[in-house]
Design a protein around this motif. Structure first.
Motif, PDB file in Angstrom:
ATOM      1  N   UNK A  49       0.815  -1.213   0.000  1.00 46.90           N
ATOM      2  CA  UNK A  49       0.000   0.000   0.000  1.00 46.90           C
ATOM      3  C   UNK A  49       0.851   1.267   0.000  1.00 46.90           C
ATOM      4  N   UNK A  50       1.943   1.271   0.770  1.00 49.92           N
ATOM      5  CA  UNK A  50       2.756   2.492   0.865  1.00 49.92           C
ATOM      6  C   UNK A  50       3.334   2.861  -0.493  1.00 49.92           C
ATOM      7  N   UNK A  51       3.954   1.904  -1.171  1.00 49.21           N
ATOM      8  CA  UNK A  51       4.542   2.190  -2.481  1.00 49.21           C
ATOM      9  C   UNK A  51       3.469   2.502  -3.514  1.00 49.21           C
ATOM     10  N   UNK A  52       2.315   1.849  -3.414  1.00 46.70           N
ATOM     11  CA  UNK A  52       1.223   2.126  -4.347  1.00 46.70           C
ATOM     12  C   UNK A  52       0.742   3.561  -4.203  1.00 46.70           C
ATOM     13  N   UNK A  53       0.604   4.032  -2.970  1.00 47.47           N
ATOM     14  CA  UNK A  53       0.172   5.418  -2.735  1.00 47.47           C
ATOM     15  C   UNK A  53       1.218   6.401  -3.238  1.00 47.47           C
ATOM     16  N   UNK A  54       2.491   6.103  -2.980  1.00 49.30           N
ATOM     17  CA  UNK A  54       3.556   7.002  -3.436  1.00 49.30           C
ATOM     18  C   UNK A  54       3.565   7.123  -4.958  1.00 49.30           C
ATOM     19  N   UNK A  55       3.368   6.014  -5.645  1.00 52.79           N
ATOM     20  CA  UNK A  55       3.348   6.055  -7.115  1.00 52.79           C
ATOM     21  C   UNK A  55       2.126   6.803  -7.623  1.00 52.79           C
ATOM     22  N   UNK A  56       1.004   6.634  -6.931  1.00 52.76           N
ATOM     23  CA  UNK A  56      -0.243   7.255  -7.410  1.00 52.76           C
ATOM     24  C   UNK A  56      -0.235   8.771  -7.256  1.00 52.76           C
ATOM     25  N   UNK A  57       0.588   9.296  -6.345  1.00 53.35           N
ATOM     26  CA  UNK A  57       0.632  10.757  -6.146  1.00 53.35           C
ATOM     27  C   UNK A  57       1.884  11.366  -6.782  1.00 53.35           C
ATOM     28  N   UNK A  58       2.523  10.585  -7.643  1.00 48.87           N
ATOM     29  CA  UNK A  58       3.672  11.106  -8.375  1.00 48.87           C
ATOM     30  C   UNK A  58       4.984  11.085  -7.634  1.00 48.87           C
ATOM     31  N   UNK A  59       5.091  10.313  -6.569  1.00 48.07           N
ATOM     32  CA  UNK A  59       6.341  10.211  -5.807  1.00 48.07           C
ATOM     33  C   UNK A  59       6.945   8.814  -5.955  1.00 48.07           C
ATOM     34  N   UNK A  60       6.902   8.325  -7.183  1.00 52.82           N
ATOM     35  CA  UNK A  60       7.397   6.973  -7.441  1.00 52.82           C
ATOM     36  C   UNK A  60       8.868   6.789  -7.107  1.00 52.82           C
ATOM     37  N   UNK A  61       9.639   7.883  -7.111  1.00 52.08           N
ATOM     38  CA  UNK A  61      11.071   7.760  -6.781  1.00 52.08           C
ATOM     39  C   UNK A  61      11.282   7.378  -5.316  1.00 52.08           C
ATOM     40  N   UNK A  62      10.272   7.626  -4.473  1.00 55.02           N
ATOM     41  CA  UNK A  62      10.367   7.265  -3.055  1.00 55.02           C
ATOM     42  C   UNK A  62       9.873   5.853  -2.787  1.00 55.02           C
ATOM     43  N   UNK A  63       9.320   5.209  -3.819  1.00 57.22           N
ATOM     44  CA  UNK A  63       8.799   3.851  -3.654  1.00 57.22           C
ATOM     45  C   UNK A  63       9.958   2.857  -3.754  1.00 57.22           C
ATOM     46  N   UNK A  64      10.633   2.647  -2.649  1.00 52.60           N
ATOM     47  CA  UNK A  64      11.802   1.770  -2.626  1.00 52.60           C
ATOM     48  C   UNK A  64      11.429   0.413  -2.021  1.00 52.60           C
ATOM     49  N   UNK A  65      12.355  -0.486  -2.038  1.00 56.16           N
ATOM     50  CA  UNK A  65      12.153  -1.800  -1.427  1.00 56.16           C
ATOM     51  C   UNK A  65      12.463  -1.678   0.061  1.00 56.16           C
ATOM     52  N   UNK A  66      11.437  -1.336   0.837  1.00 52.92           N
ATOM     53  CA  UNK A  66      11.620  -1.078   2.259  1.00 52.92           C
ATOM     54  C   UNK A  66      12.128  -2.303   3.018  1.00 52.92           C
TER      55      UNK A  66
END
Length: 319
Positions: free
Chosen positions: A153-170
Motif C-alpha cells: 500500500x505504501x509504495x502504491x500510494x507514493x506512485x499514485x501521487x507522483x512520488x514513485x522515486x520514493x517507492x523503494x524496497x523497504x
C-alpha cells in the motif's frame, strides 16, 4: 501486669511476659506465612531459577538438546561468540537499537510529553498515542510487512501521487533493518510517552510559574525544571528501554515470516540465539552455543543497568 492465682488458700502472682506473647505471635505468623509462600516459591524455583541455572551449565558444554549427551567444553562457546560473524553482526544491530533508537525514541517521547501536557484533550491524545503499544509485535510486523512490500500500500500510494522515486524496497537487504528500527520506535513510543508524562504531571505548576517570571523560555524550562524534577522516572524509562531493546525478537522474526531466518544484516542477539538453537531451514540444535548467547544477553543487560544507574544517579529531589 501480673495475674493473681490462689493455691492452698494463699494468693500468688504470676507474671505475664510480653516477650513470650510476642514470640508466640511470631511463631503463629510463620506457620501461616510459609503455607502461602511455599507453593509460589516452589513454582518460581522450578520454572525460572532451575532453568536459568541449567542454561548456565549448558553454556559450558556441547549439547544438541534432550536425548543427547552433554559434553563439557569449557569456555569454547564463549570464545566462539566473538569469532562468529552472525553473532557479531547481531550484537552491533542490538546496540544500534538500544542506543540510536533510544535517543530518537526519548527525544520524541519528551517532545510529545511536553506538548500534550499543555493540550486540553491530553487524556484522549495520550490514549491514542498508547494504542500502538497494545498491539502484538507479531501482528505489527506482519502488518508493516504487507504495507511496505514492493507492491504494498505504501509504495502504491507514493506512485499514485507522483512520488514513485520514493517507492523503494523497504524490506530489501539494504533497508530492512532501518525499517525495523523505525517500526520498533513507533511500537514502543506510546509507552514511554505515558511513563514520562507520569513524571512530568507530578511537578507542581509553581516551578514553571517561577521559571516564567525569571524569563525562561520553553527549552530552558525543560532543561532546568522538567528534566531534573522527573529524573527518577527518566532513569527507570532508560533501564526499561535497554532491556526491551536487547530482548527484541518477535517484531524482527515477523518481518521475515515465521519460517524465515533474518539475514545477519537485520539480526539481533535474540535472533542469533534462536538461529543457533532451533532456527533455520535445517535446525542446528546447538543448545550449548545458544545457551552461551542467552547468558551473554543476561550479563549484558546487568552491566548496562549498573552503568545507567551509576551514570544517572542523582540526589533525590523533594517537592
Amino acid at each position: 501486669m501480673s495475674a493473681i492465682s490462689v493455691t492452698g488458700g494463699r494468693p500468688r502472682t504470676r507474671s505475664s511476659s510480653p516477650s513470650g506473647g510476642g514470640a508466640s505471635l511470631e511463631r503463629q505468623r510463620r506457620r501461616i506465612f510459609w503455607p502461602f509462600v511455599l507453593p509460589a516459591l516452589s513454582a518460581y524455583v522450578l520454572f525460572f531459577i532451575a532453568p536459568a541455572l541449567f542454561g548456565v551449565v549448558a553454556s559450558f558444554s556441547e549439547w544438541r538438546g534432550a536425548g543427547t549427551e552433554m559434553r563439557f567444553n569449557g569456555i569454547a562457546n564463549y570464545v566462539r561468540l566473538f569469532r562468529d560473524p552472525y553473532f557479531l553482526s547481531a550484537f552491533a544491530n542490538t546496540m544500534l537499537i538500544a542506543f540510536v533508537c533510544g535517543v530518537v525514541a526519548f527525544a520524541l517521547a519528551f517532545s510529545f510529553s511536553v506538548v500534550v501536557r499543555e493540550m486540553r484533550a491530553r487524556v484522549t491524545i495520550r490514549s491514542l498515542l498508547f494504542i500502538p503499544y497494545l498491539i502484538s509485535p507479531i501482528a505489527t510486523g506482519v502488518a508493516f510487512g504487507l504495507l511496505l512490500a514492493p507492491q504494498g500500500m505504501i509504495n502504491t500510494i507514493l506512485r499514485s501521487i507522483g512520488l514513485g522515486t520514493l517507492a523503494i524496497d523497504w524490506l530489501g537487504p539494504d533497508n530492512q533493518f532501518r525499517t525495523i528500527m523505525a517500526v520498533f520506535v513507533w511500537l514502543n513510543l506510546g509507552f514511554f510517552i505515558i511513563l514520562l508524562m507520569s513524571g512530568i504531571d507530578r511537578i507542581p505548576p509553581y516551578f514553571y510559574e517561577e521559571a516564567e517570571l525569571a524569563g525562561a523560555n520553553a527549552f530552558q524550562k525543560f532543561v532546568h525544571v522538567t528534566l531534573p524534577l522527573s529524573w527518577d522516572i527518566v532513569t527507570i524509562a532508560v533501564v526499561l528501554w535497554l532491556i526491551g531493546a536487547i530482548k527484541v525478537f518477535d517484531l524482527i522474526i515477523s518481518f521475515n515470516g515465521l519460517a524465515g531466518v533474518p539475514a545477519a544484516s537485520s539480526a539481533t542477539l535474540a535472533i542469533a540465539q534462536y538461529v543457533a538453537t532451533v532456527g533455520g531451514p535445517v535446525p542446528a540444535y546447538q543448545m550449548g552455543y545458544g545457551s552461551a548467547i542467552g547468558v551473554f544477553m543476561v550479563v549484558l543487560i546487568g552491566l548496562l543497568v549498573v552503568v545507567v544507574r551509576r551514570v544517572m544517579r542523582r540526589d533525590a529531589l523533594e517537592f
